[in-house]
Write an enzyme that holds these catalytic residues in place. Structure first.
Site, PDB file in Angstrom:
ATOM      1  N   GLU A   1      14.447  59.706  -9.005  1.00 36.45           N
ATOM      2  CA  GLU A   1      15.384  60.470  -8.393  1.00 36.45           C
ATOM      3  C   GLU A   1      16.196  61.018  -9.612  1.00 36.45           C
ATOM      4  OE1 GLU A   1      14.642  57.192  -8.274  1.00 36.45           O
ATOM      5  OE2 GLU A   1      15.955  56.082  -8.317  1.00 36.45           O
TER       6      GLU A   1
ATOM      7  N   CYS B   1      10.459  51.637  -8.350  1.00 35.22           N
ATOM      8  CA  CYS B   1      11.273  51.085  -9.174  1.00 35.22           C
ATOM      9  C   CYS B   1      10.752  49.721  -8.871  1.00 35.22           C
ATOM     10  CB  CYS B   1      12.068  50.827  -9.948  1.00 35.22           C
ATOM     11  SG  CYS B   1      12.322  50.452 -11.694  1.00 35.22           S
TER      12      CYS B   1
ATOM     13  N   HIS C   1      11.751  56.505 -12.030  1.00 32.39           N
ATOM     14  CA  HIS C   1      13.338  56.864 -10.937  1.00 32.39           C
ATOM     15  C   HIS C   1      12.848  58.318 -11.128  1.00 32.39           C
ATOM     16  CE1 HIS C   1      15.717  52.829 -10.526  1.00 32.39           C
ATOM     17  NE2 HIS C   1      15.251  52.569 -11.527  1.00 32.39           N
TER      18      HIS C   1
END
Ligand code: GLN
Length: 544
Positions: free
Chosen positions: A518, A386, A516
């Site tokens: 993650e 990001c 993102h």
């Protein structure tokens, strides 16, 4: 009929209620049941998006764009299942729904009251989450600790639901047993006090989960049983575990699954934690280290809070390292020191891979850009997330495209060369100060460019979907020059034509995403971008 398991906390916060809830979900799922989990946070903030991550921990984002608490991330990771906005609510959200309903005349002229209308909305949300997941069990975590004023409405919901369905609701109290140094003995009194507080809310817990640095011994279990009015078998020992993923196995050893089913007079279809056990074993057997540095801002409050704000990034690195049989060694690096003393950049050589995670505001930005330049020129594997992608673009624009003034309008609203900029609709929102929940949030499609490294990483898929949380974008006016100079735009959102992934060829691994990744890594399924970063990192470590 759905079965409800409420998890409340006693004594103090941050003792692992979320991991307890997620682990119980895991145990029940491994027994063949459909499970979902819901978190209630006792804040007036309507979502977690406006809460400072340093104080509250990470803002987790689900596919539907809900900005929730990090525990929703734990549920997704443990249950290996996507959740949504119905799995998370704050006091503010609950009140907002009730007030909107009242404004819509849906209460038909009745007085709308805190009790029962607020707990009823809590119950409605729990049932909606259960329905969405076709759940046999719904695990409900109540944020905060019993005895707090803010907690009451959620406890009222538990009490009312138990009154309606006495056989289908159980309540657990997760409490802490301190071992004061001067006494050298594990003390049960704080838990006894917490249970009294729960009792005064009209609730008798069915289970006590005893968190402590060490396992609870028999005398402790008996004492809690006698004073707190629970069967000694329902006092569960929950000592600190070397890994959060081990907690479910500890609970299984304490027969928590059987005891829960016994309370509900239900039998399980199977009992298969075998794969989870194999996964946890792989954590223990990993000895060769892979060193990943995460470059962030330095927070005065210490690195522990910082770690909490990036829990999904940390877990994603771990999942990827364990996948290759490596032991993850994660270090926090301060970008500000690179600004003050560029010589310190050399410390990056020590690491096998570097991550620049998401972030807001302009503090520490130039240090991060220098770190990216270092990784690019010294061929250190790099992954930008990001803000990390925005800064990698700025670095490339400045040093390769000759756009010396390249920056983001987030850092300089009057930027001459805004390679990162707001989209028009975001500009309007920022102008009118409509900031809450107005970022580009949640899942968006990303079309991958054939032949790129990202395309390979994702198994040569044409289209993927990833989660977002940001306002600024790579400015398309600069795309041509960036691409001409060698930046590869490996993924694009087809509807809005926005760059989603950038990468560099002729580098062991240099990739960054506007989304993102993650938020989508799972313990036994590492995310492709983290996996490829760690793969390149292990190759670098092998060469050392
Ligand atoms: N601050 C940047 C933006 O708003 C990046 C956000 C992030 O990293 N999540 O676009």
């Amino acid at each position: 009929m759905v079965k409800y398991i409420f998890i409340t906390g006693g004594v103090m916060s941050s003792i692992g209620k979320g991991i307890t809830a997620a682990s119980i979900g895991k145990i029940l799922k491994s027994r063949g049941f459909n499970v979902t989990a819901v978190k209630f946070d006792p804040y007036i903030n309507v979502d977690a998006g406006t809460m400072n991550p340093i104080e509250h921990g990470e803002v987790f984002v689900t596919d539907d764009g809900t900005e929730s608490d990090q525990d929703v991330g734990n549920y997704e990771r443990f249950l290996d299942q996507d959740l949504s906005g119905i799995n998370y609510a704050t006091t503010g959200k609950v009140y907002q729904t009730v007030i909107a309903r009242e404004r819509n005349l849906e209460y038909g002229g009745k007085c709308v009251e805190v009790v029962p209308d607020i707990p009823n909305e809590v119950i409605r949300r729990i049932n909606a989450a259960a329905k969405e997941a076709k759940a046999d069990f719904v695990v409900i975590e109540i944020g905060g600790t019993v005895g707090e004023y803010q907690n009451m409405l959620f406890l009222e919901a538990a009490r009312m639901l138990k009154l309606q369905h006495p056989k289908n609701v159980i309540v657990m109290l997760v409490g802490y047993l301190p071992i004061p140094e001067m006494v050298g003995e594990m003390k049960t009194k704080p838990i006894q006090t917490a249970v009294k507080q729960l009792n005064s809310a009209g609730i008798q817990p069915d289970f006590i989960i005893g968190r402590a640095t060490q396992p609870l011994d028999e005398p402790r279990k008996r004492k809690i049983s006698t004073f707190c009015n629970v069967d000694p078998k329902d006092v569960i020992s929950a000592p600190d575990a070397p890994s959060i993923y081990e907690v479910a196995l500890n609970f299984a050893n304490e027969h928590l699954g059987e005891r829960i089913l016994l309370k509900f007079k239900t039998k399980s279809k199977k009992n298969d934690l075998g794969k989870w056990q194999t996964f946890v074993n792989s954590i223990h057997t990993a000895v060769k280290p892979v060193k990943i540095g995460i470059v962030g801002k330095y927070f005065e409050s210490g690195k522990f809070t910082l770690m909490d704000s990036y829990i999904s990034v940390i877990e994603s690195v771990k999942h990827a390292a364990w996948f290759f049989g490596y032991k993850p060694e994660i270090t926090w690096l301060s970008s500000e020191s690179y600004e003050n003393d560029p010589k310190t950049l050399k410390e990056l050589d020590k690491y096998d891979g570097i991550i620049i995670p998401g972030g807001f505001g302009n503090r520490g930005i130039e240090g991060k850009i220098s770190a990216i330049e270092y990784c690019r020129t010294k061929k250190i594997p790099f992954l930008g997330l990001c803000l990390g992608m925005q800064l990698a673009t700025i670095e490339f624009a400045r040093h390769i495209c000759g756009l010396k003034a390249a920056t983001s309008t987030e850092f300089d609203p009057k930027a001459e060369q805004p390679v990162i900029d707001l989209m028009p609709e975001q500009r309007e929102l920022v102008k009118t100060k409509k900031m809450g929940a107005t970022m580009r949030l949640g899942a968006y499609d990303c079309q991958l460019k054939e032949g790129t490294r990202a395309w390979e990483a994702y198994g040569k898929k044409k289209m993927i979907s990833e989660r977002h949380r940001h306002r600024y974008e790579l400015n398309n006016d600069y795309r041509q020059i960036l691409e001409e100079k060698g930046l590869v735009i490996a993924g694009v959102n087809p509807k809005k034509d926005l760059a989603e992934i950038i990468e560099l060829p002729d580098h062991p691994f240099f990739m960054a995403s506007q989304f993102h990744p993650e938020f989508k890594s799972r313990p036994q399924k590492p995310h492709p971008l983290f996996r490829e970063l760690v793969r390149a990192a292990t190759e670098r470590s092998a060469k050392k």
